[in-house]
Design a protein around this motif. Structure first.
Motif, PDB file in Angstrom:
ATOM      1  N   GLN A   1       0.836  -1.200   0.000  1.00  0.00           N
ATOM      2  CA  GLN A   1       0.000   0.000   0.000  1.00  0.00           C
ATOM      3  C   GLN A   1       0.873   1.252   0.000  1.00  0.00           C
ATOM      4  O   GLN A   1       1.727   1.424   0.871  1.00  0.00           O
ATOM      5  N   ASP A   2       0.664   2.113  -0.991  1.00  0.00           N
ATOM      6  CA  ASP A   2       1.454   3.341  -1.037  1.00  0.00           C
ATOM      7  C   ASP A   2       0.773   4.439  -0.236  1.00  0.00           C
ATOM      8  O   ASP A   2      -0.285   4.241   0.376  1.00  0.00           O
ATOM      9  N   ALA A   3       1.369   5.614  -0.230  1.00  0.00           N
ATOM     10  CA  ALA A   3       0.883   6.704   0.616  1.00  0.00           C
ATOM     11  C   ALA A   3      -0.521   7.163   0.250  1.00  0.00           C
ATOM     12  O   ALA A   3      -1.218   7.756   1.078  1.00  0.00           O
TER      13      ALA A   3
ATOM     14  N   SER B   1      -3.034   5.193  -0.435  1.00  0.00           N
ATOM     15  CA  SER B   1      -4.017   4.147  -0.146  1.00  0.00           C
ATOM     16  C   SER B   1      -5.038   4.600   0.896  1.00  0.00           C
ATOM     17  O   SER B   1      -4.665   5.057   1.979  1.00  0.00           O
TER      18      SER B   1
ATOM     19  N   THR C   1       8.532   4.301  -5.452  1.00  0.00           N
ATOM     20  CA  THR C   1       7.372   4.638  -4.628  1.00  0.00           C
ATOM     21  C   THR C   1       7.318   3.672  -3.458  1.00  0.00           C
ATOM     22  O   THR C   1       7.117   2.469  -3.652  1.00  0.00           O
ATOM     23  N   GLU C   2       7.542   4.193  -2.264  1.00  0.00           N
ATOM     24  CA  GLU C   2       7.570   3.341  -1.079  1.00  0.00           C
ATOM     25  C   GLU C   2       6.183   2.789  -0.773  1.00  0.00           C
ATOM     26  O   GLU C   2       5.164   3.462  -0.997  1.00  0.00           O
ATOM     27  N   THR C   3       6.128   1.570  -0.278  1.00  0.00           N
ATOM     28  CA  THR C   3       4.857   0.957   0.102  1.00  0.00           C
ATOM     29  C   THR C   3       4.979   0.339   1.489  1.00  0.00           C
ATOM     30  O   THR C   3       6.085   0.131   1.997  1.00  0.00           O
ATOM     31  N   ARG C   4       3.823   0.053   2.085  1.00  0.00           N
ATOM     32  CA  ARG C   4       3.773  -0.590   3.387  1.00  0.00           C
ATOM     33  C   ARG C   4       2.795  -1.755   3.325  1.00  0.00           C
ATOM     34  O   ARG C   4       1.860  -1.769   2.518  1.00  0.00           O
TER      35      ARG C   4
END
Length: 439
Positions: free
Chosen positions: A135-137, A139, A335-338
């Motif tokens: 999930q990126d920022a 989301s 693109t950072e995700t979590r």
């Protein structure tokens, strides 16, 4: 008020096929992995994807006043955790698609996200772990609501694999090449000169069904000699992923597959499978023959993929997730995700997490140094000694004859075939390559 309906069989959602695809196009990030047709192909091959055991579809459709305003394609899968049977919910296309997400119009994202959470948390007796990976920022599922973090639930999130996408702000491969770092320009130009000096190099590109089928056969021939053939990402032989990619080439798929194959002296040595959708080109799979590693055919085919994306007029070239240490050299923006996990209190998944956290506190956690290499590839090289295996790669007479027949079939279809001289001419640097003259 938003109503959630859950479909456990995709045909139940067939009446909303057009609405699903239209909503995807109207969302903040339209993508080929959120189309009805992609879900159809994925489910046809679901038995081959992790986890095993034929996971059950949970396609959540969100309606407001009878209109489809959002959807999320999830799956329910069975696991054995601490010796107990446990159920998990996560994305249907986890580990396959780029950043699976809740699809909705931007203005309705918060309301639809809240409705989806309320519906799922109201059915936590049917799962012990709910996971939303990558999930990126942007989301609407992050952060988790209060009900998912206290009381009958616990949650946590942590960094996941980042997405790598090249924003195509150049109108030519020359402009792109000039933007690379000095070291990258030196490496790429040197590698291409070495490759072109090694023999008769040609590049075949096709999206036409007949020619593409022939190139896919050549691609699989390369893959048989790639390190990926020893992983669950391979396409050679009767590998389960074969059906998945064959299905993606069906005419009804909104994403159009394009295949490129690099030839050296009539034998395929590298390949790239891309998917064209909307304003983007997606790099789905790349391979090269390990026996020709010193010629860097992987870099050559990726450079040609960038060229294809630029000349095709696409706005971005999506290299999917992971390997940022390498993809940033090609000017990919990361693109950072979590990944978010919600545990039902008392579930086997939560107890496993508690025990694992305790073990890490007691015995220490290995530090994350951000490895600048592909860990799976390194493990295979260490096991097989492939890193130093520069064996003779030229195929025998029978294999060469088979390749020649397939190449002839590919050339009969629509597509592009660049000779070594033509290839050298499109490159944005001097290669000293001239057409060979027959004696």
């Amino acid at each position: 008020m938003i109503e959630i309906r859950c479909c456990h069989q995709l045909p139940e959602a067939a009446p909303f096929r057009n609405a699903i695809n239209a909503l995807n196009l109207a969302s903040a990030r339209p993508d080929p992995f959120s189309t009805f047709e992609y879900y159809e192909n994925h489910l046809r091959n679901a038995e081959h994807f992790p986890p095993p055991g034929n996971p059950r579809l949970w396609l959540l459709l969100a309606f407001s006043a009878g209109e489809l305003v959002g959807y999320a394609a999830l799956k329910q899968s069975r696991h054995r955790v601490l010796g107990l049977r446990a159920m998990k919910l996560d994305w249907l296309t986890a580990h396959v698609a780029d950043r699976p997400h809740l699809v909705t119009r931007p203005a309705q994202a918060a309301a639809v996200g809240a409705a989806v959470y309320a519906w799922l948390l109201g059915r936590k007796g049917e799962w012990g772990l709910l996971e939303f990976q990558q999930q990126d920022a942007a989301s609407p599922l992050l952060p988790a609501p209060v009900d998912a973090t206290s009381g009958a639930c616990r949650s946590r999130d942590w960094p996941n694999l980042a997405n790598a996408t090249i924003a195509l702000r150049w109108n030519s491969i020359a402009g792109y090449f000039a933007a690379l770092s000095k070291k990258s320009r030196s490496n790429v130009s040197r590698q291409m000169r070495t490759l072109l000096a090694a023999g008769d190099v040609q590049l075949l590109t096709a999206s036409d069904p007949d020619a593409r089928a022939a190139l896919f056969e050549l691609y699989r021939g390369v893959e048989a000699h790639s390190w990926k053939a020893q992983t669950d990402a391979g396409l050679g032989g009767d590998h389960p992923w074969l059906g998945y990619y064959t299905g993606l080439m069906a005419p009804e798929q909104p994403m159009q597959l394009v295949i490129q194959v690099l030839l050296l002296d009539g034998a395929p040595i590298a390949g790239l499978i891309c998917g064209a959708f909307g304003q983007g080109l997606y790099a789905l799979h790349i391979v090269y023959d390990e026996r020709t590693a010193r010629l860097a055919p992987g870099s050559a085919i990726l450079l040609m993929g960038v060229r294809m994306a630029i000349e095709g007029g696409y706005r971005f070239f999506n290299l999917l997730r992971g390997s940022g240490y390498y993809k940033t050299r090609w000017l990919a923006d990361m693109t950072e995700t979590r990944s978010l996990q919600v545990y039902r209190a008392g579930s086997a998944f939560l107890w496993r997490r508690v025990l694992g956290d305790a073990a890490r506190r007691w015995f220490g956690r290995a530090s994350d140094t951000g490895a600048l290499f592909n860990a799976v590839r390194r493990e295979i090289d260490d096991r097989t000694g492939a890193a130093g295996a520069a064996a003779a790669w030229l195929p025998g007479p029978e294999e060469r004859a088979r390749y020649a027949a397939v190449i002839a079939q590919a050339r009969r279809g629509a597509g592009e075939c660049l000779s070594a001289t033509q290839l050298a001419a499109v490159l944005p640097f001097e290669t000293h390559r001239t057409e060979r003259v027959a004696a």
